[in-house]
Design a protein around this motif. Structure first.
Motif, PDB file in Angstrom:
ATOM      1  N   MET A 162      12.273 -11.417  -8.588  1.00  0.00           N
ATOM      2  CA  MET A 162      11.047 -11.337  -9.386  1.00  0.00           C
ATOM      3  C   MET A 162      10.260 -12.635  -9.380  1.00  0.00           C
ATOM      4  O   MET A 162       9.351 -12.805 -10.151  1.00  0.00           O
ATOM      5  N   VAL A 211       5.419  -9.073  -7.213  1.00  0.00           N
ATOM      6  CA  VAL A 211       6.013  -7.860  -6.647  1.00  0.00           C
ATOM      7  C   VAL A 211       5.183  -7.352  -5.487  1.00  0.00           C
ATOM      8  O   VAL A 211       5.703  -6.981  -4.433  1.00  0.00           O
ATOM      9  N   ARG A 254       5.603  -9.580  -2.500  1.00  0.00           N
ATOM     10  CA  ARG A 254       6.901  -9.373  -1.874  1.00  0.00           C
ATOM     11  C   ARG A 254       6.921  -8.052  -1.099  1.00  0.00           C
ATOM     12  O   ARG A 254       7.408  -7.986   0.018  1.00  0.00           O
ATOM     13  N   ARG A 255       6.354  -7.012  -1.718  1.00  0.00           N
ATOM     14  CA  ARG A 255       6.344  -5.710  -1.051  1.00  0.00           C
ATOM     15  C   ARG A 255       5.536  -5.779   0.239  1.00  0.00           C
ATOM     16  O   ARG A 255       5.928  -5.237   1.261  1.00  0.00           O
ATOM     17  N   MET A 278       7.623  -7.548   2.787  1.00  0.00           N
ATOM     18  CA  MET A 278       8.719  -6.738   3.304  1.00  0.00           C
ATOM     19  C   MET A 278       8.193  -5.627   4.214  1.00  0.00           C
ATOM     20  O   MET A 278       8.796  -5.295   5.223  1.00  0.00           O
ATOM     21  N   LYS A 279       7.037  -5.084   3.819  1.00  0.00           N
ATOM     22  CA  LYS A 279       6.464  -4.011   4.622  1.00  0.00           C
ATOM     23  C   LYS A 279       6.021  -4.537   5.993  1.00  0.00           C
ATOM     24  O   LYS A 279       6.242  -3.897   7.023  1.00  0.00           O
ATOM     25  N   THR A 285       7.244  -7.107   7.457  1.00  0.00           N
ATOM     26  CA  THR A 285       8.470  -7.393   8.200  1.00  0.00           C
ATOM     27  C   THR A 285       9.038  -6.113   8.794  1.00  0.00           C
ATOM     28  O   THR A 285       9.464  -6.062   9.951  1.00  0.00           O
ATOM     29  N   ALA A 286       9.033  -5.057   7.964  1.00  0.00           N
ATOM     30  CA  ALA A 286       9.575  -3.772   8.417  1.00  0.00           C
ATOM     31  C   ALA A 286       8.784  -3.238   9.603  1.00  0.00           C
ATOM     32  O   ALA A 286       9.368  -2.777  10.586  1.00  0.00           O
ATOM     33  N   VAL A 316      21.002  -7.367   0.159  1.00  0.00           N
ATOM     34  CA  VAL A 316      19.798  -6.676  -0.312  1.00  0.00           C
ATOM     35  C   VAL A 316      19.045  -5.961   0.805  1.00  0.00           C
ATOM     36  O   VAL A 316      18.117  -5.198   0.533  1.00  0.00           O
TER      37      VAL A 316
END
Lengths: 810, 88
Positions: free
Chosen positions: A1, A11, A14-15, A18-19, A21-22, A77
């Protein structure tokens, strides 16, 4: 957090990261080339928020996919397919996708538990270790160790040394006896040495891929997608499924050969018959590199009796396509199609098999026959031409077959019955001469049968220590081989079951002592996969509670016995059998607090590595594996670099093949550098349907669950996708029995019964007269029904052919 | 929950075009550039819960024209605003 002051933005950022990166990971894999891109750990860390990435092989099957494991705050994680891994080239299957979650089931075992009446009480590790040592000390010859192909190489090696070197007791066997022992005897009988000559690269080079009783679309999906992917790109590749039921693999194949149980023996003989009849066998290959054999019925062994080519030809004469059709149920035209493919020298043919050929009372025979048609046709020794067995567990090859944790073996391809092998092992272990027992221990079925037989009736085994496996669910004929332990009137009150595991299982329910274990990246490890690839990883997170490494548990018990003066736990100089030093001083690795003061895995691996050269299964130093995604043995140093081997026995690939030899089977059982082509007759299964039990039951696995489901059933997504066991039945059979989808049925064999729902047109489609039940569900144990008949050479049971009857439950 | 997968597509070009449109319309799904040579399509899936993520992945796998779905990446750390997703 993040810092907590701007949670919403934090958030979102971070999302987004991550997206991105994905998507980057997926795009890189989709577009290839797979090796041109860095692993995630090498990518810019901006926004990574302290996620630390490291490599590990997947915990589940024998494919050996590498994953990148993301750790943050002491927890796993994230996982990602490892783009630097040759095995999976960045991809993962649905189980690999969730492998990180397997650590975090809510019912992890965290304390040693000792049976107390009908319940358990928590005890200290000290008391647990003393309890085991008491059982061993009281009757070392009645103690047995039961492990698996999920033991890491150091864990299996330590257990092996503890038993065979320390206790002079060979009653150690792994559950791999239940899954690939027949592959081992097939390789030994053919080449004189175990494990495939080919590797996964063959999947990229073959023109024809034949699956012999194998369902890789569900069991080895990353390997199967590699082949499907080639076809999607427009490459011509013929996929052939030879099976007793339609599966997801069938859907992707151009040819489906539906056979009856044991039909594979007839089919392989039929192909050999056609190769000779049509003159399409590879005469030059056969004359240069092969001998012929038949079983020696008077003295059954893996050497058999030599025969001439003409005698071999005569044995095959009855196996015309029409006769093979009678025996197997496969139409003669399809047998001819197979014969034509094998007879075409311009094609590259790879065969894959797994449980269908191994869990077979003639498992050794069918393994030798499939090797034989590859040799006879010359489809061997070049990329894409290979007979290759797959394994179901992550280190069935590394820990069971190479370390030698079977009841008759010693490390590096040695056997206890061979005096020279015992002497070499005693030398490596610095043991007094004669310490190692020359008599093989009990194989799995015999071990558990002995354990479940009262002592006064000859049940020699009094205590079994189980690590990393679940025999209470996987043994055949459970009502004979496991369940008696739980019956008060069975006369087994003096028997003692110790189970080390990570979750409660069908085995722990009858355990007297339960030990909580660390799993996967909670410990250091080394696995060996199906293609001879040795893979290393480091511990990344701590195990929960008081859970500890299996290897430490073994060493702690060994040291307790050493302290008590049990001679076997000392070498010939009086030193502890597992002594490891740092700065020339012994490190007390038997104390958990000091276990990770040094890398115990490295010490054990370097000791084990000495054993690997005799059978030319050379391993590189431990440190070489740290920096790779595994290497395929033999790994040989050349010009200061450690080089792996893609193809064994072939000049230009295998460093041990002499120049000018082309192909050299340098461990030939006939000592002439030749492989053996066997004739093995068709025989019926050990149990066949009759009027009383009219259906043939086949058992197996499903995509979502790994083996007994102890890990994957703790992953909600997987459990929801496949929540419980079921009976697959053909629509016509169901109609004849007035059954509809979802009806509860009672399934009975001569050994037991269970109740479950039926599924028509489900995941697989069995033909009339055949039913299928997966074995992942511990609430409906299909092995209450199965037969415990075994292959005479491999001692592997047949889980694919048990006669049953079915009744609707009102 | 964020994951990425690679879908291997098969079938004629017009069917592939229709499939790509339908995949792009799925909630939480974003597609990357379809590689005509490898027949592979990178996809990210964003979902509020692990269950929903699994549902979407399964749906992709069952779509006509999708030969195979391989997972490449999954971030399964629980988001604090979705406590119901805390399957651990």
């Amino acid at each position: 957090m993040g810092n907590g002051e701007t949670p919403a933005i934090d958030v979102i950022q971070r999302r987004q990261f991550m997206k991105a990166t994905a998507m980057a990971a997926a795009t890189a894999v989709a577009g290839g080339p797979p090796y041109a891109l860095p692993v995630l750990a090498d990518e810019p860390a901006d926004g990574a928020e302290g996620v630390e990435w490291n490599k590990a092989p997947c915990r589940f099957c024998g494919t050996g996919c590498h994953v990148q494991v993301g750790v943050q705050g002491g927890k796993v994680v994230a996982v990602a397919g490892d783009r630097n891994a040759e095995v999976n080239k960045g991809l993962l299957c649905v189980k690999g996708y969730h492998v990180g979650s397997a650590l975090y089931g809510s019912d992890r075992l965290t304390k040693p538990l000792l049976r107390d009446g009908d319940g358990y009480r928590e005890i200290s590790w000290q008391e647990a270790i003393k309890t085991i040592a008491d059982r061993v000390e009281a009757a070392p010859e009645r103690f047995a160790f039961y492990g698996s192909g999920q033991w890491t190489i150091p864990e299996g090696y330590a257990a092996q040394k503890f038993m065979k070197g320390g206790l002079a007791n060979n009653h150690i066997d792994p559950n791999a006896r239940l899954c690939m022992a027949s592959a081992v005897t097939g390789f030994l009988a053919t080449y004189g040495v175990d494990e495939p000559a080919g590797c996964y690269d063959d999947l990229d080079a073959c023109d024809v891929l034949i699956m012999w009783g194998n369902n890789p679309a569900e069991m080895h999906p990353v390997l199967f997608s590699r082949v499907v992917d080639r076809r999607s790109r427009g490459e011509q590749i013929t996929l052939i499924d030879i099976s007793t039921r339609r599966t997801r693999t069938t859907e992707a194949c151009q040819h489906y050969l539906e056979m009856r149980g044991h039909g594979d023996l007839a089919i392989a003989n039929g192909v050999a018959h056609l190769l000779i009849k049509n003159g399409t066998y590879d005469r030059e290959f056969v004359e240069s590199y092969c001998n012929f054999k038949v079983p020696d019925d008077a003295n059954p062994n893996l050497h058999g009796k030599p025969i001439s080519f003409d005698e071999y030809k005569k044995q095959l004469e009855p196996y015309t396509p029409e006769h093979v059709e009678e025996l197997s149920g496969v139409p003669a035209d399809q047998i001819r199609m197979l014969g034509d493919l094998f007879g075409n020298p311009d094609l590259k043919i790879t065969s894959l098999w797994c449980m269908g050929m191994n869990q077979h009372t003639r498992g050794t025979a069918i393994n030798t026959l499939v090797h034989g048609i590859h040799l006879l046709s010359g489809h061997f020794g070049t990329p894409g031409d290979a007979p290759t067995s797959l394994t179901g567990q992550p280190s069935a090859c590394g820990t069971v077959r190479e370390v030698g944790t079977l009841a008759h073996t010693l490390p590096g391809g040695r056997v206890v019955a061979n005096e020279a092998h015992r002497q070499q092992t005693e030398e490596f272990w610095n043991l007094p001469a004669g310490r190692i027992n020359a008599t093989p221990g009990f194989h799995t079925v015999k071990m558990w049968e002995s354990f479940c037989t009262p002592t006064d009736q000859g049940g020699e085994i009094g205590t079994i220590w189980v690590q990393v496996t679940n025999p209470g669910q996987t043994l055949p004929n459970l009502n004979k081989l496991f369940n008696p332990k739980g019956k008060r009137d069975a006369g087994l009150a003096d028997k003692f079951l110790i189970v080390s595991d990570v979750y409660p299982t069908a085995t722990t329910r009858l355990a007297d002592l339960i030990l909580p274990s660390a799993m996967w990246v909670e410990k250091n490890g080394i696995f060996g996969n199906s293609e001879r690839r040795t893979q290393q990883w480091f511990k990344m997170v701590d195990p929960p509670g008081d859970a500890r490494d299996d290897c430490w548990q073994t060493i702690a018990v060994a040291h307790e016995l050493f302290e008590r003066g049990l001679k076997g736990m000392a070498d010939r100089d009086g030193r502890f059998l597992f002594e490891q030093k740092q700065d020339d001083q012994p490190v007390p690795i038997w104390e958990w607090e000091h276990y990770y003061d040094i890398n115990v895995d490295e010490g054990l691996f370097e000791e084990y590595r000495q054993f690997t050269r005799m059978k030319h299964k050379d391993l590189a130093p431990y440190v070489e594996y740290v920096n790779t995604r595994g290497m395929r043995w033999p790994v040989v140093e050349k010009d200061g670099t450690w080089k792996e081997t893609r193809l064994r026995f072939s000049e230009g690939y295998d460093p041990y093949v002499e120049e000018g030899r082309g192909v050299q089977f340098y461990h030939s059982p006939t000592d002439d550098d030749r492989a053996q082509i066997w004739f093995q007759p068709w025989v019926p299964p050990a149990e066949v349907p009759d009027e009383e039990y009219p259906f043939m039951l086949c058992t197996g696995r499903v995509l979502e669950h790994w083996h007994t489901g102890t890990m994957t059933r703790r992953i909600p997504q997987l459990n929801r996708a496949m929540p419980g066991g079921y009976l697959e039945m053909n629509e016509a059979d169901a109609a004849a029995h007035d059954l509809e989808n979802g009806d509860q049925v009672k399934i009975e064999s001569r050994r037991g019964s269970l109740v479950m729902p039926i599924w028509i047109h489900g995941r697989g489609q069995p033909p009339e007269g055949t039913v299928f039940i997966p074995f992942f569900d511990e609430t409906v144990l299909v092995n209450d029904l199965t037969l415990d008949a075994i292959d005479p050479f491999s001692k592997q049971p047949d889980y694919k052919k048990s006669a049953v009857r079915i009744k609707k439950v009102s | 929950m964020i994951a990425s997968v690679v879908a291997t597509l098969e079938g004629p070009p017009n069917a592939t075009a229709r499939l790509l449109s339908s995949l792009r319309a799925l909630p939480g799904v974003e597609t990357g550039p379809f590689d005509e040579t490898t027949r592979r399509l990178p996809i990210t899936i964003e979902s509020p819960t692990p269950m929903a993520l699994e549902e979407t992945t399964r749906h992709l796998r069952e779509c006509r024209g999708v030969a195979f779905v391989d997972v490449v990446f999954v971030h399964f750390e629980t988001e604090p605003e979705h406590p119901e997703a805390d399957f651990r």
